[in-house]
Design an enzyme around this catalytic site. Structure first.
Site, mmCIF file in Angstrom:
data_model
loop_
_atom_site.group_PDB
_atom_site.id
_atom_site.type_symbol
_atom_site.label_atom_id
_atom_site.label_comp_id
_atom_site.label_asym_id
_atom_site.label_seq_id
_atom_site.Cartn_x
_atom_site.Cartn_y
_atom_site.Cartn_z
ATOM 1 N N HIS A 268 4.632 -7.878 0.936
ATOM 2 C CA HIS A 268 4.287 -6.613 1.574
ATOM 3 C C HIS A 268 3.484 -6.860 2.841
ATOM 4 O O HIS A 268 3.010 -7.966 3.094
ATOM 5 C CB HIS A 268 3.488 -5.734 0.604
ATOM 6 C CG HIS A 268 2.113 -6.254 0.312
ATOM 7 N ND1 HIS A 268 0.974 -5.539 0.587
ATOM 8 C CD2 HIS A 268 1.681 -7.425 -0.204
ATOM 9 C CE1 HIS A 268 -0.096 -6.243 0.230
ATOM 10 N NE2 HIS A 268 0.311 -7.394 -0.253
ATOM 11 N N CYS B 71 3.880 -1.434 5.936
ATOM 12 C CA CYS B 71 4.599 -1.732 4.687
ATOM 13 C C CYS B 71 6.033 -1.223 4.698
ATOM 14 O O CYS B 71 6.967 -1.959 4.376
ATOM 15 C CB CYS B 71 3.833 -1.206 3.478
ATOM 16 S SG CYS B 71 3.666 0.599 3.401
ATOM 17 N N HIS C 85 2.138 3.095 -0.477
ATOM 18 C CA HIS C 85 2.356 1.699 -0.092
ATOM 19 C C HIS C 85 3.586 1.176 -0.823
ATOM 20 O O HIS C 85 3.822 1.521 -1.978
ATOM 21 C CB HIS C 85 1.126 0.853 -0.452
ATOM 22 C CG HIS C 85 1.172 -0.534 0.085
ATOM 23 N ND1 HIS C 85 1.074 -0.820 1.424
ATOM 24 C CD2 HIS C 85 1.334 -1.726 -0.541
ATOM 25 C CE1 HIS C 85 1.151 -2.132 1.598
ATOM 26 N NE2 HIS C 85 1.318 -2.701 0.419
#
Length: 182
Positions: A138, A74, A126
């Protein structure tokens, strides 16, 4: 290439219609060159970020990955997008990225903002890039590929930690000072 531009145009249509109308009004004025709209400037940088992010769709996930050729995690995705779109190097981890820029509320999200989630039982584990219309791009997890998802889904909504705006709305793309580092 045309599909990315269409996706971006649709995203802006849903999330930035009011901004577009305001900038058209400013552009229609004869002296608008002397009063550049910060909405136009922001939109230009945001468009570069969103366009670059969409280039990575389908790239496979790899833990610790920072290269599209071998895979991205990510934060690897986000740092590649910012580096390649506007020439700015971000820190390596989502947690470090979460300490940058201005905190913004979920209702105030604009394309190009970073969105953070708790996916590993710790805050800011994240990160993704907000595209507009409740969507973000993402690099998900092992076995996944870079993709677009809705923040409003049950999974992401429960894990949303916050967002940061790194684009300084008062700067121009040529100035190189895109970020509010407060």
């Amino acid at each position: 290439m045309q599909i990315r531009h269409l996706l971006f145009a649709l995203t802006l249509a849903f999330s930035g219609l009011q901004s577009a109308l305001a900038s058209e009004t400013l552009q229609a004025q004869p002296d608008s060159d002397s009063h550049l709209s910060t909405l136009d400037e922001y939109g230009s940088v945001a468009e570069q970020l969103v366009d670059q992010a969409l280039d990575y769709l389908g790239v496979r996930y790899r833990s610790g990955g920072t290269s599209p050729e071998t895979g991205l995690d990510c934060s690897g995705l986000v740092l590649n997008v910012f580096r390649n779109a506007i020439g700015f190097d971000l820190p390596r981890t989502a947690a470090e990225m979460a300490r940058m820029g201005d905190k913004i509320g979920r209702k105030d999200l604009k394309p190009g903002d970073l969105v953070f989630f708790n996916t590993m039982r710790r805050t800011f584990s994240h990160v993704g890039i907000y595209l507009g219309d409740g969507k973000f791009v993402h690099a998900p997890s092992s076995g996944g590929k870079v993709r677009v998802e809705a923040i409003s889904t049950n999974y992401w909504s429960k894990r949303f930690n916050g967002a940061r705006r790194l684009i300084d709305e008062g700067s121009t793309p040529s100035a190189g000072a895109f970020f509010a580092m407060r």
